[in-house]
Design a protein around this motif. Structure first.
Motif, PDB file in Angstrom:
ATOM      1  N   ALA A 165       7.447   1.100   6.995  1.00 32.99           N
ATOM      2  CA  ALA A 165       8.013  -0.193   7.388  1.00 32.99           C
ATOM      3  C   ALA A 165       6.991  -1.139   8.013  1.00 32.99           C
ATOM      4  N   ASP A 166       5.922  -0.590   8.565  1.00 32.52           N
ATOM      5  CA  ASP A 166       4.925  -1.488   9.179  1.00 32.52           C
ATOM      6  C   ASP A 166       4.041  -2.155   8.113  1.00 32.52           C
ATOM      7  N   HIS A 167       4.298  -1.823   6.830  1.00 37.44           N
ATOM      8  CA  HIS A 167       3.569  -2.464   5.723  1.00 37.44           C
ATOM      9  C   HIS A 167       4.511  -3.181   4.762  1.00 37.44           C
TER      10      HIS A 167
ATOM     11  N   SER B 166       0.822  -1.211   0.000  1.00 32.29           N
ATOM     12  CA  SER B 166       0.000   0.000   0.000  1.00 32.29           C
ATOM     13  C   SER B 166       0.854   1.257   0.000  1.00 32.29           C
ATOM     14  N   HIS B 167       1.881   1.267   0.831  1.00 27.94           N
ATOM     15  CA  HIS B 167       2.786   2.418   0.909  1.00 27.94           C
ATOM     16  C   HIS B 167       4.080   1.960   1.538  1.00 27.94           C
ATOM     17  N   VAL B 168       5.063   2.849   1.537  1.00 33.75           N
ATOM     18  CA  VAL B 168       6.443   2.431   1.819  1.00 33.75           C
ATOM     19  C   VAL B 168       6.725   2.236   3.310  1.00 33.75           C
TER      20      VAL B 168
ATOM     21  N   ALA C 243      -4.523   4.159   5.100  1.00 36.58           N
ATOM     22  CA  ALA C 243      -5.444   5.216   4.652  1.00 36.58           C
ATOM     23  C   ALA C 243      -4.895   6.608   4.964  1.00 36.58           C
ATOM     24  N   HIS C 244      -3.603   6.812   4.723  1.00 34.43           N
ATOM     25  CA  HIS C 244      -3.010   8.140   4.958  1.00 34.43           C
ATOM     26  C   HIS C 244      -3.700   9.249   4.159  1.00 34.43           C
ATOM     27  N   PRO C 245      -4.151   9.006   2.923  1.00 38.36           N
ATOM     28  CA  PRO C 245      -4.839  10.089   2.201  1.00 38.36           C
ATOM     29  C   PRO C 245      -6.180  10.458   2.832  1.00 38.36           C
TER      30      PRO C 245
HETATM   31 ZN   LIG Z   1       1.737   4.367   7.202  1.00 35.34          ZN
END
Ligand SMILES: [Zn+2]
Ligand SMILES: [Zn+2]
Length: 253
Positions: A83-85, A79-81, A165-167
Motif C-alpha cells: 500500500a505504500d507504493h 513496483s509491487h502491491v 527492493a524486497h528481492p
Molecule cells: Zn514493500
C-alpha cells in the motif's frame, strides 16, 4: 522480449529528469512526507510515474507544489502491491484516469478490477518488458514478494529505480547488470535495509561497487543506518534525496 539483442540496439536518452513526489524521507520542507515512495520520470517518450506512495491526496498536492500536471503522466509503473507504493493510485486516477498502469500479473484480481473500473488500461507484467523506448521493467523478481524495478537507458549509463527492493537491492542490481549493457549510473529508491545487520548492508554496498554503480540515492525504506553507510562508501556520489528532490541527468557528472 529478447532482451540481450533488442536492448543493445535501442537508442539511449540524452535527457532525463526525475522528481521524488512522495517519500517518508524529507528533502524540500515545502512538501509533505508520508510513508511510501513515488517519483516521476520525464524525458522518455512516455512520462512515467513510478509508484504512487500511500496517500493520493498528498501525492497530488506534492505534484502540484512541484509544478507537475497529473494530466501529463502517460504511464504508471507499480513496483509491487504494498500500500505504500499503490495507495496513491486511486487519487491519481480520479484526477487522470487515461493513463496505462503497468502492474504485476500476480497483483490481486480485485486490484486490477478497481483500476479498470476507472476506464484505465492495465498492462500485466510477467517478464522483462519495455515500457517505451529506453525504459524497461526487470519483470517480477523475488519469491515471496514480487517486485519489478524500472531501468532507464541514458547516454550516461543505466538509471535504476527501486520501490522497496524486497528481492534484495544487490539482487536487483545483479539482474539489471545481467540483462542490460552499459554501466549503472544511478540506483535510486528504497533499498529495504531498515532492519538489516551491518554485515548485510556492507554486502549490498560491496555488490554495488563491484558492479560499478556510480551514484546511489537511497531513500524510503533504506533506513538511516544503511543511508549513513552508503554515504560513507559513496561520499559525494551518495545523493541526499527525499520528497521534493529533482535529479536531472546533467547533475550526475
Ligand atoms: Zn514493500
Ligand atoms: Zn515500501
Amino acid at each position: 522480449m529478447e532482451h540481450d539483442q533488442s536492448v543493445a540496439e535501442t537508442p539511449v536518452l540524452a535527457n532525463l529528469t526525475m522528481k521524488i513526489v512522495h517519500d517518508n524521507c524529507p528533502f524540500d520542507d515545502r512538501l509533505r512526507t508520508a510513508w511510501g515512495f513515488a517519483a516521476t520520470v520525464a524525458g522518455p517518450e512516455k512520462t512515467i510515474l513510478f509508484d504512487t506512495g500511500s496517500d493520493g491526496t498528498l501525492l497530488r498536492e506534492n505534484m502540484a507544489s512541484m509544478g507537475i500536471d497529473p494530466g501529463g503522466i502517460d504511464s504508471v509503473v507499480l513496483s509491487h502491491v504494498h500500500a505504500d507504493h499503490t495507495g496513491g493510485l486511486v487519487g491519481l486516477l480520479k484526477a487522470h484516469p487515461s493513463v496505462e498502469v503497468f502492474l504485476l500479473g500476480s497483483f490481486p484480481a480485485r486490484f486490477k478490477e478497481t483500476v479498470r473500473g476507472y476506464g484505465t488500461g492495465v498492462v500485466e507484467v510477467e517478464s522483462p518488458t519495455m515500457i517505451c523506448p529506453c525504459v524497461y521493467s526487470t519483470g517480477p523478481m523475488g519469491r515471496r514478494i514480487h517486485e519489478q524495478t524500472l531501468v532507464v537507458r541514458t547516454a550516461r549509463g543505466l538509471v535504476v529505480l527501486t520501490g522497496c527492493a524486497h528481492p534484495g537491492a544487490d539482487k536487483v542490481v545483479e539482474q539489471v547488470r545481467a540483462v542490460h549493457e552499459g554501466d549503472i549510473l544511478l540506483v535510486m529508491g528504497g533499498f529495504h535495509l531498515g532492519w538489516a545487520t551491518d554485515s548485510r548492508i556492507e554486502r549490498v554496498i560491496r555488490t554495488f561497487k563491484r558492479l560499478g554503480v556510480r551514484y546511489v540515492a537511497p531513500t524510503h525504506c533504506t533506513g538511516e543506518k544503511a543511508q549513513n553507510l552508503f554515504l560513507k562508501h559513496f561520499k559525494d556520489r551518495c545523493l541526499d534525496v527525499g520528497v521534493g528532490k529533482t535529479i536531472a541527468l546533467a547533475d550526475l557528472k
